[in-house]
Scaffold this motif. Structure first.
Motif: not given
Length: 293
Positions: A50-65
């Motif tokens: 599930k963590i790896l699935w999120l790594t590919v499919n759940n990408r929000k700009k604020e995560y970089t910050k």
């Protein structure tokens, strides 16, 4: 990591290869190497999947910050107020531009984009080797190691922050939050000079699982500020499927946040016993995210 896994990991990270394969394929190969089975992209069940699935499919700009160790401080201040992160004393893309003579007697040097690039200075300047290490690590894009997307677009810097004094042995508390709710906590500290790692549930009962380091031989005491730590973790992880909030307590009793993590060890941890990969996977609900993918 066995020899075969080291070779395949090296190939996956090779600049020529990594530029022509997708993040999903790279992660699939790394997962198969680590767990000796195929990654289930259509119906992930374990915590790792599930963590790896999120790594590919759940990408929000604020995560970089949030994973940028400098920018993270403003994010945290906006959520829970001031005083929960060390003050930044200097920051630059070139370590030679930092005026070490103007710094206090105790400080910490870090890279803002990776894990492990830390130099603690007590009444001294960083050594030549330490400067070389930080400068070398500054050139690396942490994203390519395991395709953790939040790290891909960080503007890499070296920064200096104040040294935070703690009472006794330094203890790193890591609160694992699932769909905005704390699920359990990990504690890392040294015991007889060696790192130890133990897991505890929210009632501070020890969870019989380990990876990487041995468990503590003596049960860790429940921190006095544990409930407040859980409250802070809940606020920071709101509306996020999974977030690990790393904290420690300074000598004055303030809760200090050191890092926010979306994929502990890149989602490639072999827990012992392995049943906890499944148990913790059950705690992470991806139904809303999979409908949108």
């Amino acid at each position: 990591m066995n020899y075969k896994e080291k070779i395949i990991t090296y190939i996956i990270r090779c600049p020529i290869i990594r530029s022509i394969i997708s993040d999903r394929l790279a992660i699939s190969v790394l997962y198969r190497c680590r767990f000796e089975k195929k990654m289930d992209w259509n119906s992930p069940k374990t915590f790792s999947e599930k963590i790896l699935w999120l790594t590919v499919n759940n990408r929000k700009k604020e995560y970089t910050k949030m994973v940028d160790k400098c920018e993270m401080k403003e994010f945290i201040k906006g959520k829970i107020g001031d005083g929960h992160t060390p003050k930044t004393l200097a920051c630059d893309t070139d370590i030679s531009k930092i005026s070490f003579g103007k710094l206090p007697s105790h400080y910490v040097l870090k890279c803002n984009h990776d894990s492990g690039s830390v130099v603690i200075c007590h009444e001294r300047k960083p050594s030549t080797n330490e400067i070389k290490m930080l400068s070398h690590n500054l050139k690396k894009n942490y994203f390519w190691f395991s395709r953790e997307w939040p790290y891909k677009n960080i503007k890499r810097k070296i920064f200096v922050e104040e040294y935070i004094e703690t009472e006794g042995i330094f203890k790193d508390y890591k609160v694992y939050c699932f769909n905005g709710r704390p699920g359990f906590c990990a504690v890392i500290s040294k015991e007889k000079g060696e790192k130890r790692l133990s897991y505890y549930d929210l009632q501070w009962e020890k969870i019989p699982v380990k990876h990487r380091y041995e468990n503590h031989t003596v049960l860790e005491k429940k921190p006095i500020y544990f409930e407040e730590m859980l409250r802070i973790a809940s606020i920071l992880s709101k509306d996020i499927p999974f977030l690990r909030v790393d904290m420690y307590i300074d000598i004055r009793g303030n809760i200090i946040i050191g890092e926010l993590t979306f994929a502990p060890s890149s989602g490639l941890i072999r827990y012992e016993p392995s049943e906890y990969d499944e148990k913790w996977g059950d705690m992470l609900d991806l139904s809303d995210y999979m409908c949108k993918a």
